[in-house]
Design a protein around this motif. Structure first.
Motif, mmCIF file in Angstrom:
data_model
loop_
_atom_site.group_PDB
_atom_site.id
_atom_site.type_symbol
_atom_site.label_atom_id
_atom_site.label_comp_id
_atom_site.label_asym_id
_atom_site.label_seq_id
_atom_site.Cartn_x
_atom_site.Cartn_y
_atom_site.Cartn_z
ATOM 1 N N MET A 1 -9.242 -6.691 -2.333
ATOM 2 C CA MET A 1 -8.937 -5.265 -2.277
ATOM 3 C C MET A 1 -8.051 -4.841 -3.444
ATOM 4 S SD MET A 1 -9.362 -2.433 -0.889
ATOM 5 C CE MET A 1 -8.642 -0.866 -0.605
ATOM 6 N N THR A 2 -7.152 -5.738 -3.864
ATOM 7 C CA THR A 2 -6.227 -5.402 -4.935
ATOM 8 C C THR A 2 -6.958 -4.928 -6.186
ATOM 9 O OG1 THR A 2 -4.534 -6.907 -4.142
ATOM 10 C CG2 THR A 2 -4.454 -6.346 -6.459
ATOM 11 N N ASP A 3 -7.980 -5.669 -6.601
ATOM 12 C CA ASP A 3 -8.726 -5.304 -7.795
ATOM 13 C C ASP A 3 -9.446 -3.970 -7.606
ATOM 14 O OD1 ASP A 3 -9.540 -5.902 -10.457
ATOM 15 O OD2 ASP A 3 -11.512 -6.455 -9.696
ATOM 16 N N THR A 4 -10.004 -3.751 -6.431
ATOM 17 C CA THR A 4 -10.692 -2.497 -6.140
ATOM 18 C C THR A 4 -9.722 -1.324 -6.168
ATOM 19 O OG1 THR A 4 -12.304 -3.645 -4.774
ATOM 20 C CG2 THR A 4 -12.107 -1.289 -4.433
ATOM 21 N N ALA A 5 -8.550 -1.505 -5.567
ATOM 22 C CA ALA A 5 -7.554 -0.432 -5.538
ATOM 23 C C ALA A 5 -7.136 -0.056 -6.955
ATOM 24 C CB ALA A 5 -6.340 -0.862 -4.712
ATOM 25 N N ARG A 6 -6.843 -1.044 -7.770
ATOM 26 C CA ARG A 6 -6.440 -0.767 -9.148
ATOM 27 C C ARG A 6 -7.554 -0.053 -9.912
ATOM 28 N NH1 ARG A 6 -3.286 -3.961 -13.747
ATOM 29 N NH2 ARG A 6 -4.137 -2.810 -15.499
ATOM 30 N N LEU B 1 -13.472 10.430 -5.888
ATOM 31 C CA LEU B 1 -12.598 9.299 -5.599
ATOM 32 C C LEU B 1 -11.536 9.625 -4.558
ATOM 33 C CD1 LEU B 1 -12.056 8.091 -9.273
ATOM 34 C CD2 LEU B 1 -13.505 7.018 -7.533
ATOM 35 N N LEU B 2 -11.372 10.898 -4.233
ATOM 36 C CA LEU B 2 -10.356 11.327 -3.274
ATOM 37 C C LEU B 2 -10.939 11.346 -1.862
ATOM 38 C CD1 LEU B 2 -8.858 14.373 -5.226
ATOM 39 C CD2 LEU B 2 -8.173 11.964 -5.340
ATOM 40 N N ALA B 3 -10.208 10.780 -0.918
ATOM 41 C CA ALA B 3 -10.629 10.823 0.477
ATOM 42 C C ALA B 3 -10.549 12.270 0.970
ATOM 43 C CB ALA B 3 -9.732 9.929 1.329
ATOM 44 N N ASP B 4 -11.409 12.605 1.911
ATOM 45 C CA ASP B 4 -11.402 13.970 2.455
ATOM 46 C C ASP B 4 -10.062 14.326 3.069
ATOM 47 O OD1 ASP B 4 -14.005 14.536 1.669
ATOM 48 O OD2 ASP B 4 -14.863 13.827 3.570
ATOM 49 N N PHE C 1 0.561 -0.724 -14.160
ATOM 50 C CA PHE C 1 -0.039 -0.756 -12.829
ATOM 51 C C PHE C 1 0.538 -1.962 -12.095
ATOM 52 C CE2 PHE C 1 -3.073 1.595 -15.289
ATOM 53 C CZ PHE C 1 -3.656 2.498 -14.412
ATOM 54 N N MET C 2 1.114 -1.717 -10.931
ATOM 55 C CA MET C 2 1.576 -2.803 -10.069
ATOM 56 C C MET C 2 0.847 -2.641 -8.751
ATOM 57 S SD MET C 2 5.578 -2.488 -11.069
ATOM 58 C CE MET C 2 5.413 -0.726 -11.311
ATOM 59 N N VAL C 3 0.226 -3.707 -8.278
ATOM 60 C CA VAL C 3 -0.648 -3.599 -7.111
ATOM 61 C C VAL C 3 -0.201 -4.565 -6.025
ATOM 62 C CG1 VAL C 3 -3.045 -3.644 -6.330
ATOM 63 C CG2 VAL C 3 -2.531 -3.061 -8.712
ATOM 64 N N ASP C 4 -0.157 -4.064 -4.804
ATOM 65 C CA ASP C 4 0.119 -4.898 -3.636
ATOM 66 C C ASP C 4 -0.860 -4.465 -2.546
ATOM 67 O OD1 ASP C 4 1.094 -6.479 -1.629
ATOM 68 O OD2 ASP C 4 3.005 -5.441 -1.432
ATOM 69 N N GLY C 5 -1.930 -5.227 -2.396
ATOM 70 C CA GLY C 5 -2.943 -4.873 -1.406
ATOM 71 C C GLY C 5 -3.635 -3.573 -1.766
ATOM 72 N N ASN C 6 -3.480 -2.565 -0.915
ATOM 73 C CA ASN C 6 -4.136 -1.276 -1.181
ATOM 74 C C ASN C 6 -3.177 -0.241 -1.755
ATOM 75 O OD1 ASN C 6 -2.643 -0.722 1.124
ATOM 76 N ND2 ASN C 6 -4.254 0.464 2.107
ATOM 77 N N VAL C 7 -1.971 -0.670 -2.168
ATOM 78 C CA VAL C 7 -0.989 0.241 -2.761
ATOM 79 C C VAL C 7 -0.876 -0.059 -4.250
ATOM 80 C CG1 VAL C 7 1.418 0.989 -2.785
ATOM 81 C CG2 VAL C 7 0.290 0.462 -0.609
ATOM 82 N N VAL C 8 -0.988 0.996 -5.050
ATOM 83 C CA VAL C 8 -0.912 0.868 -6.507
ATOM 84 C C VAL C 8 0.240 1.735 -6.994
ATOM 85 C CG1 VAL C 8 -2.147 1.148 -8.687
ATOM 86 C CG2 VAL C 8 -3.419 0.573 -6.604
ATOM 87 N N VAL D 1 -5.043 3.305 -1.472
ATOM 88 C CA VAL D 1 -6.500 3.313 -1.546
ATOM 89 C C VAL D 1 -7.054 2.666 -0.276
ATOM 90 C CG1 VAL D 1 -8.514 2.510 -2.836
ATOM 91 C CG2 VAL D 1 -6.437 3.185 -4.058
ATOM 92 N N LYS D 2 -7.967 3.377 0.390
ATOM 93 C CA LYS D 2 -8.611 2.843 1.589
ATOM 94 C C LYS D 2 -10.108 3.087 1.498
ATOM 95 C CE LYS D 2 -4.645 3.517 4.600
ATOM 96 N NZ LYS D 2 -4.073 4.293 5.698
ATOM 97 N N ASN D 3 -10.868 2.050 1.799
ATOM 98 C CA ASN D 3 -12.330 2.146 1.785
ATOM 99 C C ASN D 3 -12.864 2.697 0.461
ATOM 100 O OD1 ASN D 3 -12.425 1.215 4.483
ATOM 101 N ND2 ASN D 3 -11.997 3.292 5.192
#
Length: 133
Positions: free
Chosen positions: A1-6, A20-23, A67-74, A105-107
């Protein structure tokens, strides 16, 4: 997920693609920035926030530096290169506004933006015309 979030956040900075923005995105901007505040939902971000910001600037481009990434938080830092719209005196000012953001970032969609640090350079640039540092 980290790579996807970034990659999702990098893509947003590069393209501004609203797909790219969630509803149900939550977009929070510090009050030191023009039109700062809380915007709930993609419609509010795209239909209210962005047009309001562009009443101030003719050019507005983000240049992230880290860019610093931790799971789904960038977490990102960087500068906006901006040019103000001409004021009644005909002046057209340019400068940089620093920023620090936390994205969630989610889904594969950006679910939240929290602007956690900027400077008063936006206000300074708009009000006095001095170059932002």
């Amino acid at each position: 997920m980290t790579d996807t979030a970034r990659k999702t956040v990098e893509n947003w900075y590069a393209t501004g693609n609203t797909d790219l923005l969630a509803d149900d995105i939550l977009w929070e901007v510090l009050p030191t920035f023009p039109e700062g505040g809380r915007y709930e939902g993609r419609k509010a971000v795209v239909g209210t926030f962005v047009p309001k910001v562009m009443t101030h600037f003719s050019e507005y481009k983000a240049h992230p530096h880290s860019f610093m990434v931790d799971g789904n938080v960038v977490a990102t830092t960087g500068v906006y290169h901006v040019r103000t719209k001409k004021d009644p005196s005909g002046e057209d000012r340019a400068g940089d506004i620093t920023f620090a953001h936390f994205w969630t970032v989610k889904n594969g969609k950006i679910a939240a933006l929290y602007q956690v640090a900027d400077t008063a350079t936006a206000q300074k640039l708009l009000q006095t015309g001095e170059q932002a540092a």
